[in-house]
Design a protein around this motif. Sequence first.
Motif, PDB file in Angstrom:
ATOM      1  N   TRP A   1      -5.744 -16.820 -36.989  1.00 31.28           N
ATOM      2  CA  TRP A   1      -5.872 -15.679 -37.905  1.00 31.28           C
ATOM      3  C   TRP A   1      -6.540 -14.500 -37.202  1.00 31.28           C
ATOM      4  O   TRP A   1      -6.106 -13.347 -37.343  1.00 31.28           O
ATOM      5  CB  TRP A   1      -6.690 -16.099 -39.121  1.00 31.28           C
ATOM      6  N   THR A   2      -7.601 -14.771 -36.436  1.00 29.44           N
ATOM      7  CA  THR A   2      -8.294 -13.697 -35.722  1.00 29.44           C
ATOM      8  C   THR A   2      -7.375 -13.039 -34.695  1.00 29.44           C
ATOM      9  O   THR A   2      -7.337 -11.802 -34.572  1.00 29.44           O
ATOM     10  CB  THR A   2      -9.546 -14.256 -35.008  1.00 29.44           C
TER      11      THR A   2
ATOM     12  N   SER B   1     -10.819 -24.615 -36.974  1.00 29.70           N
ATOM     13  CA  SER B   1     -10.973 -23.761 -35.796  1.00 29.70           C
ATOM     14  C   SER B   1      -9.630 -23.177 -35.363  1.00 29.70           C
ATOM     15  O   SER B   1      -9.541 -22.008 -34.980  1.00 29.70           O
ATOM     16  CB  SER B   1     -11.579 -24.565 -34.636  1.00 29.70           C
TER      17      SER B   1
ATOM     18  N   PHE C   1      -8.737 -20.442 -37.819  1.00 26.07           N
ATOM     19  CA  PHE C   1      -9.575 -19.264 -37.609  1.00 26.07           C
ATOM     20  C   PHE C   1      -9.148 -18.507 -36.353  1.00 26.07           C
ATOM     21  O   PHE C   1      -9.033 -17.276 -36.357  1.00 26.07           O
ATOM     22  CB  PHE C   1     -11.042 -19.688 -37.500  1.00 26.07           C
TER      23      PHE C   1
ATOM     24  N   GLY D   1     -15.936 -14.638 -32.292  1.00 25.71           N
ATOM     25  CA  GLY D   1     -15.185 -15.808 -32.738  1.00 25.71           C
ATOM     26  C   GLY D   1     -15.489 -17.027 -31.883  1.00 25.71           C
ATOM     27  O   GLY D   1     -15.632 -18.137 -32.395  1.00 25.71           O
TER      28      GLY D   1
END
Length: 357
Positions: free
Chosen positions: A150-151, A144, A147, A92
């Motif tokens: 969520w990760t 970003s 992301f 990531g």
Amino acid sequence: MSDPRMHQDHHGHHTHDHGHHGQGHDPEPRLRHRLTHLLTPHSHDAANRVDSALESSARGMRALWVSLAVLGATALAQAVVVAWSGSVALLGDTVHNTADALTAVPLAIAFVLGRRAADRRFTYGYGRAEDLAGLVIVLTIAASAVFAGWTAFARLLDPRPVEHVPAVFLAALVGFAGNEWVARYRIRVGRSIGSAALVADGLHARTDGFTSLAVLLGAGGSALGWRLADPVVGLAITAAIVLVLRDAAREVLRRVLDAVDPALVDRAERALREVPGVRGVGELRLRWIGHRLRAEVALVVDGEATVRRAHAIAVEAEHALLHAVPRLTAALVHADPAPVPGEPDPHLALAHHRAPA
């Protein structure tokens, strides 16, 4: 016949960061200004204006390519470790660094467009492309943050151990160092040339540096046996990214809405009041077009002044603005006659065209 009350700028402009004010009819400041003017080499001709504008764009382009090279090397080094360790968190971070490097593309396009001369369709030039690039960067920071959040949340639901922790540690440190260096460089150059978009891009690089720290701390927690360390730290860093997003969005949106620092307006007013022949300063407007400023101002002058005298005062006022306001490249000066008791307002014919407050 020319109207003695109006002067529209057709002279050279480039930026000078000096010149303040006092009251307009004292000969001493004027003498001091002229001595400074003689002793300081400079010019207001069109060639120098273009050179100054091109130099700003060239510095911005240089900052983009240097940071692109640094972040590209950082992402490549991290990708090697990802392939070896299988770390999803580091993957990531690598994606973030790659995306940050690619934000140089819209900014580079904007800087190239900003060098194009104004034409009959785009009469103010193409500087606004830089503000649009800033919006793209803000959206990229927002993506970003989504992301990263969520990760981290997915890893919180399904925690996994981190393998090859020393290599992940090293890659995370490389990611943080690369991003922080690029962030400082972009922000410094962006503020120097007045580019809100480049400053926002620097803040974006800083968010990716935070993400690298998340990988570092998460891997350390995992090495100590706390499997939730990686996602918990990831969520905390997501919150930090949101704070950076807020600052970047505020700076870019203010620029899009033509906001300027009120201190610049005060500085411009003070400089104008110092000009001999200026009896008052009426409406004064400043706006950014890319990383360059434009000004529009209405001055009050002696109503009995000739056309030539009113024009000379307007030129001197324009000159004072160029010295007083950093990054000012254009000024439009309108001279109004001082009101006389019993005389109707010369602008009454325009009143019905103005939008109500």
